[in-house]
Design a protein around this motif. Structure first.
Motif, mmCIF file in Angstrom:
data_model
loop_
_atom_site.group_PDB
_atom_site.id
_atom_site.type_symbol
_atom_site.label_atom_id
_atom_site.label_comp_id
_atom_site.label_asym_id
_atom_site.label_seq_id
_atom_site.Cartn_x
_atom_site.Cartn_y
_atom_site.Cartn_z
ATOM 1 N N PHE A 1 10.066 66.955 94.550
ATOM 2 C CA PHE A 1 9.685 65.999 95.579
ATOM 3 C C PHE A 1 8.373 66.409 96.237
ATOM 4 C CE2 PHE A 1 13.270 63.132 96.149
ATOM 5 C CZ PHE A 1 14.287 63.790 95.472
ATOM 6 N N GLY A 2 7.595 65.394 96.588
ATOM 7 C CA GLY A 2 6.455 65.636 97.453
ATOM 8 C C GLY A 2 6.926 65.875 98.879
ATOM 9 N N GLU A 3 5.988 66.263 99.727
ATOM 10 C CA GLU A 3 6.334 66.570 101.122
ATOM 11 C C GLU A 3 6.645 65.314 101.924
ATOM 12 O OE1 GLU A 3 6.271 70.625 100.770
ATOM 13 O OE2 GLU A 3 6.682 69.512 102.614
ATOM 14 N N GLU B 1 16.007 68.597 86.809
ATOM 15 C CA GLU B 1 15.513 68.824 88.159
ATOM 16 C C GLU B 1 14.482 67.767 88.550
ATOM 17 O OE1 GLU B 1 14.013 72.717 88.690
ATOM 18 O OE2 GLU B 1 13.302 72.368 90.734
ATOM 19 N N LEU B 2 14.617 67.295 89.788
ATOM 20 C CA LEU B 2 13.602 66.424 90.379
ATOM 21 C C LEU B 2 12.780 67.252 91.357
ATOM 22 C CD1 LEU B 2 15.326 63.041 91.370
ATOM 23 C CD2 LEU B 2 13.684 63.448 89.530
ATOM 24 N N ALA C 1 10.434 68.890 101.997
ATOM 25 C CA ALA C 1 10.913 68.111 100.863
ATOM 26 C C ALA C 1 12.263 68.642 100.394
ATOM 27 C CB ALA C 1 9.907 68.193 99.717
ATOM 28 N N TYR D 1 11.012 57.170 96.845
ATOM 29 C CA TYR D 1 12.195 57.128 97.695
ATOM 30 C C TYR D 1 11.779 56.848 99.131
ATOM 31 C CZ TYR D 1 15.368 59.160 94.190
ATOM 32 O OH TYR D 1 16.143 59.388 93.082
ATOM 33 N N ASN E 1 17.303 60.523 85.142
ATOM 34 C CA ASN E 1 17.109 61.127 86.462
ATOM 35 C C ASN E 1 17.082 60.130 87.609
ATOM 36 O OD1 ASN E 1 17.171 63.867 86.359
ATOM 37 N ND2 ASN E 1 14.982 64.168 86.213
ATOM 38 N N PHE F 1 21.763 59.045 96.036
ATOM 39 C CA PHE F 1 22.103 60.171 96.887
ATOM 40 C C PHE F 1 23.196 59.823 97.887
ATOM 41 C CE2 PHE F 1 19.224 63.536 95.812
ATOM 42 C CZ PHE F 1 18.174 62.892 95.178
ATOM 43 N N LEU G 1 8.844 59.256 99.980
ATOM 44 C CA LEU G 1 8.708 60.437 99.145
ATOM 45 C C LEU G 1 8.472 60.063 97.687
ATOM 46 C CD1 LEU G 1 11.621 61.373 101.076
ATOM 47 C CD2 LEU G 1 10.364 63.417 100.499
ATOM 48 N N PHE H 1 15.738 71.285 94.728
ATOM 49 C CA PHE H 1 16.827 71.279 93.747
ATOM 50 C C PHE H 1 17.625 72.571 93.816
ATOM 51 C CE2 PHE H 1 18.783 70.201 89.761
ATOM 52 C CZ PHE H 1 18.867 71.373 89.032
ATOM 53 N N TYR I 1 20.934 69.032 96.160
ATOM 54 C CA TYR I 1 19.647 69.357 96.747
ATOM 55 C C TYR I 1 19.856 69.822 98.186
ATOM 56 C CZ TYR I 1 17.242 67.155 92.857
ATOM 57 O OH TYR I 1 16.772 66.855 91.606
ATOM 58 N N GLY J 1 10.349 63.754 87.578
ATOM 59 C CA GLY J 1 11.171 64.498 86.634
ATOM 60 C C GLY J 1 10.294 64.875 85.460
ATOM 61 N N GLN K 1 13.217 57.570 103.101
ATOM 62 C CA GLN K 1 14.184 58.318 103.900
ATOM 63 C C GLN K 1 13.957 58.001 105.361
ATOM 64 O OE1 GLN K 1 14.045 62.673 103.733
ATOM 65 N NE2 GLN K 1 16.268 62.746 103.965
ATOM 66 N N LEU L 1 18.358 59.668 101.146
ATOM 67 C CA LEU L 1 17.229 59.179 100.359
ATOM 68 C C LEU L 1 17.660 57.941 99.591
ATOM 69 C CD1 LEU L 1 17.358 62.633 99.863
ATOM 70 C CD2 LEU L 1 15.022 62.023 99.297
ATOM 71 N N PHE M 1 9.282 58.534 90.689
ATOM 72 C CA PHE M 1 10.108 57.682 91.531
ATOM 73 C C PHE M 1 9.551 57.665 92.950
ATOM 74 C CE2 PHE M 1 13.456 57.579 88.386
ATOM 75 C CZ PHE M 1 13.449 58.835 87.805
ATOM 76 N N MET N 1 8.878 60.901 84.340
ATOM 77 C CA MET N 1 9.481 59.998 85.308
ATOM 78 C C MET N 1 8.845 60.197 86.687
ATOM 79 S SD MET N 1 11.676 58.708 83.242
ATOM 80 C CE MET N 1 12.718 57.710 84.307
#
Lengths: 115, 111
Positions: free
Chosen positions: A106-108, A103-104, B41, A35, B97, B101, A92, B44, B34, A96, A37, A43, A33, A31
């Motif tokens: 995330f990139g920076e 748990e997901l 970032a 996002y 997933n 949020f 972002l 989790f 999170y 998954g 923010q 998010l 995704f 997966m």
């Protein structure tokens, strides 16, 4: 686990232009995704990037504005088209690693400022 | 629909406890927690899949009350490193997933 690299990390763009953000993962993931923010905010899911097919967009987001590609299981791009100051935000990439919920990672993030 | 988090912000002294709540108007399949530090970032913390399930991560634990459609995150004996914004993410069904949020809770732990 998964390590995600996003490029660019930040950019300043002119109104009316488009910018493509890249997301590279160090392993194959199921997966992916994208996002958004906005500063100091939560998010918001833009879309699910589907490998080999069109992305699935959430309500309020359209393909013409946010075209997404996912040519393989480790890479995706998000383009923010015809930008306006309202598009100023952090974008972002998230992944998954399993087919079910978990748990997901995330990139920076890519911080875009549109003037 | 976005889950509602409360409080929006909390200030703690090192060693104090705090509770963050996450409520949904719909029945939940899972709740994720999170933490995001400024300029970084989200990371989790834990996931809760069953009603009544409690999980822990160091001195941070969480519960999930399926009947009340809410989850609570417990910060126990807080440390300076606990500072950040905490987000709950929810799924109303098994959607691979795809999380919605909450608005986030800003936590500041002072010495």
């Amino acid at each position: 686990s998964a390590v995600i690299s996003q490029k660019p990390s930040r950019d300043i763009c002119q109104r009316g232009t488009s910018l493509t953000i890249q997301c590279q993962v160090d392993s194959q993931v199921t997966m992916m995704f994208w996002y958004r923010q906005q500063p100091g905010q939560s998010l918001t899911l833009i879309a699910t990037a589907n490998q080999g097919s069109e992305a699935t967009y959430e309500s309020g987001f359209v393909i013409d504005k946010f075209p997404i590609s996912r040519p393989n299981l480790t890479f995706s791009t998000l383009t923010v088209s015809n930008m306006s100051p309202e598009d100023s935000s952090i974008y972002l990439c998230s992944v998954g690693t399993g087919p079910t919920t978990g748990e997901l990672f995330f990139g920076e993030g890519s911080r875009l400022t549109v003037l | 629909q976005q889950p509602v988090q409360s409080p929006q912000a909390v200030i703690l002294r090192e060693g104090e406890d705090a509770v963050i709540n996450c409520s949904s108007s719909k029945a939940l399949y899972s709740v994720h927690w999170y933490r995001q530090k400024h300029g970084e970032a989200p990371v989790f913390l834990m996931i809760l899949l069953k009603g009544g399930e409690q999980k822990g991560h160091d001195k941070i634990s969480a519960s999930f009350n399926e009947k009340k459609q809410q989850s609570s995150l417990y910060l126990t004996a807080s440390q300076l490193s606990y500072s950040g914004t905490y987000f709950c993410g929810t799924e109303i069904r098994a959607a691979g997933n795809k999380l919605t949020f909450g608005g986030g809770t800003r936590v500041l732990v002072k010495p």
